[in-house]
Design a protein around this motif. Structure first.
Motif, PDB file in Angstrom:
ATOM      1  N   THR A 213      20.181  12.609  -6.548  1.00  0.00           N
ATOM      2  CA  THR A 213      19.614  13.841  -7.074  1.00  0.00           C
ATOM      3  C   THR A 213      19.895  14.925  -6.059  1.00  0.00           C
ATOM      4  OG1 THR A 213      17.457  13.786  -5.992  1.00  0.00           O
ATOM      5  CG2 THR A 213      17.670  12.514  -8.021  1.00  0.00           C
TER       6      THR A 213
ATOM      7  N   ASP B  99      24.081  17.405 -16.153  1.00  0.00           N
ATOM      8  CA  ASP B  99      22.651  17.308 -15.837  1.00  0.00           C
ATOM      9  C   ASP B  99      22.418  16.607 -14.505  1.00  0.00           C
ATOM     10  OD1 ASP B  99      21.876  18.668 -18.088  1.00  0.00           O
ATOM     11  OD2 ASP B  99      21.444  16.870 -19.272  1.00  0.00           O
TER      12      ASP B  99
ATOM     13  N   SER C  98      23.035  19.012 -11.811  1.00  0.00           N
ATOM     14  CA  SER C  98      21.968  20.013 -11.750  1.00  0.00           C
ATOM     15  C   SER C  98      20.642  19.432 -11.268  1.00  0.00           C
ATOM     16  CB  SER C  98      21.770  20.644 -13.140  1.00  0.00           C
ATOM     17  OG  SER C  98      22.946  21.292 -13.569  1.00  0.00           O
TER      18      SER C  98
ATOM     19  N   ARG D 143      18.767  16.973 -12.705  1.00  0.00           N
ATOM     20  CA  ARG D 143      17.805  16.717 -13.775  1.00  0.00           C
ATOM     21  C   ARG D 143      17.494  15.241 -13.964  1.00  0.00           C
ATOM     22  NH1 ARG D 143      20.996  21.054 -17.224  1.00  0.00           N
ATOM     23  NH2 ARG D 143      19.921  22.939 -16.522  1.00  0.00           N
TER      24      ARG D 143
ATOM     25  N   LYS E 223      15.837  10.580 -16.894  1.00  0.00           N
ATOM     26  CA  LYS E 223      15.776  12.034 -16.841  1.00  0.00           C
ATOM     27  C   LYS E 223      14.360  12.491 -16.487  1.00  0.00           C
ATOM     28  CE  LYS E 223      18.097  15.797 -19.286  1.00  0.00           C
ATOM     29  NZ  LYS E 223      18.769  16.191 -20.541  1.00  0.00           N
TER      30      LYS E 223
ATOM     31  N   SER F 183      12.805  15.206 -17.214  1.00  0.00           N
ATOM     32  CA  SER F 183      12.085  15.793 -18.342  1.00  0.00           C
ATOM     33  C   SER F 183      11.430  14.738 -19.222  1.00  0.00           C
ATOM     34  CB  SER F 183      13.033  16.654 -19.182  1.00  0.00           C
ATOM     35  OG  SER F 183      14.087  15.873 -19.726  1.00  0.00           O
TER      36      SER F 183
END
Length: 312
Positions: free
Chosen positions: A74, A159, A162, A164, A179, A181
């Protein structure tokens, strides 16, 4: 054999972690038949012995072919890895509040995924979990959002770049990942999100954004683990007689995880009988909502999120 719950606090007595509760328990899961989702996630995420301390390694996959695995990457990881792991941290004693995530940590094959599934089935209104994302094509009969969320490789790579994804890996040319989210979606639905992740992910999770309760599922001694595997084979719930080297690898990996990340654990349970461990875990989670707990002063409450989470 004990259930141990502790926090390293500024006023603790020297000589080791402070034991808050001690309960005899048993638990374990050797020889359980893995599902397709478990197999794919294990192959994408689970590190081998020599990979435990390093991220982004090349390792040997199934059948001896080398497959590139990008383990736990990440945008935050590089920042965390520039600092040494803290052995002690200052904590504040806080009144009961609702944890957003339950994080199960343990060596491969120690039983944390079985415990996760039992918790999900036991109380579907209280507990939920994420659906992994993958770039592979759906197989016949598969629908996105059930076992997997299917996305294009280019979207997933974007993603990942970025930041995510909490963690991700690659197996057989396909990307798999959790993920961030999707964790929020479970929490916003009013459930505690259960995660079984690599221990490196704790560096990201231990913030007011996720408010985790971290449980380490510790492997039993070698002889106990061997007896468990033999019993599972005899009972017909196991399909593979594990070799001594495989069993020893599980025990050794468990010890390495505990040495490297033990200061992150809120609860440790030696898992030498699945039902007993499940009962001990459930009891600890129920007690959590009624008792004060110690939380890192520098991280959890810096943005005030925990105080607004409500009692739970």
């Amino acid at each position: 054999m004990k259930v141990q719950q502790w926090r390293h606090t500024a006023d603790r007595q020297p000589g080791g972690p402070q034991l808050v509760a001690g309960v005899s328990c048993r638990g374990g899961s050797a020889g359980l038949i893995p599902s397709q989702l478990l197999e794919e996630k294990r192959k994408a995420f689970v590190k081998r012995d020599l990979e435990l301390a390093a991220a982004g390694a090349l390792c040997t996959g199934m059948g001896g072919k080398k497959k590139k695995k990008m383990m736990y990457l990440t945008t935050k990881n590089a920042e965390f890895d520039r600092h040494e792991l803290l052995i002690y941290e200052e904590v504040a004693k806080m009144p009961p509040f609702r944890r957003k995530t339950l994080v199960l940590i343990g060596a491969q094959g120690v039983g944390r995924r079985s415990l996760k599934n039992k918790l999900l089935v036991s109380d579907q209104l209280r507990y939920g979990t994420t659906i992994p994302y993958t770039s592979r094509k759906p197989k016949s009969g598969e629908k996105s959002g059930q076992m997997y969320s299917f996305v294009s490789r280019s979207e997933m790579e974007s993603d990942i770049k970025s930041g995510r994804y909490l963690e991700h890996g690659e197996y057989d040319g396909n990307l798999y990942g959790t993920k961030i989210s999707s964790i929020h979606e479970v929490v916003e639905a009013g459930r505690v999100c259960i995660l079984d992740v690599n221990p490196q992910a704790l560096k990201v999770l231990r913030t007011s954004e996720f408010l985790p309760f971290v449980v380490f599922i510790e492997a039993p001694d070698f002889e106990v683990l061997k007896a468990m595997n033999r019993s599972a084979i005899e009972a017909g719930i196991g399909t593979k007689q594990l070799t001594d080297s495989e069993l020893k690898r599980t025990v050794d990996e468990s010890r390495r995880i505990q040495r490297a990340y033990g200061h992150y654990f809120d609860l440790t349970i030696i898992n030498d009988n699945l039902e007993g461990t499940f009962r001990a875990l459930k009891a600890s989670l129920e007690q959590l909502g009624r008792s004060s707990s110690g939380c890192p002063s520098a991280g959890y409450f810096s943005s005030g999120h925990a105080r607004s989470a409500g009692a739970g």
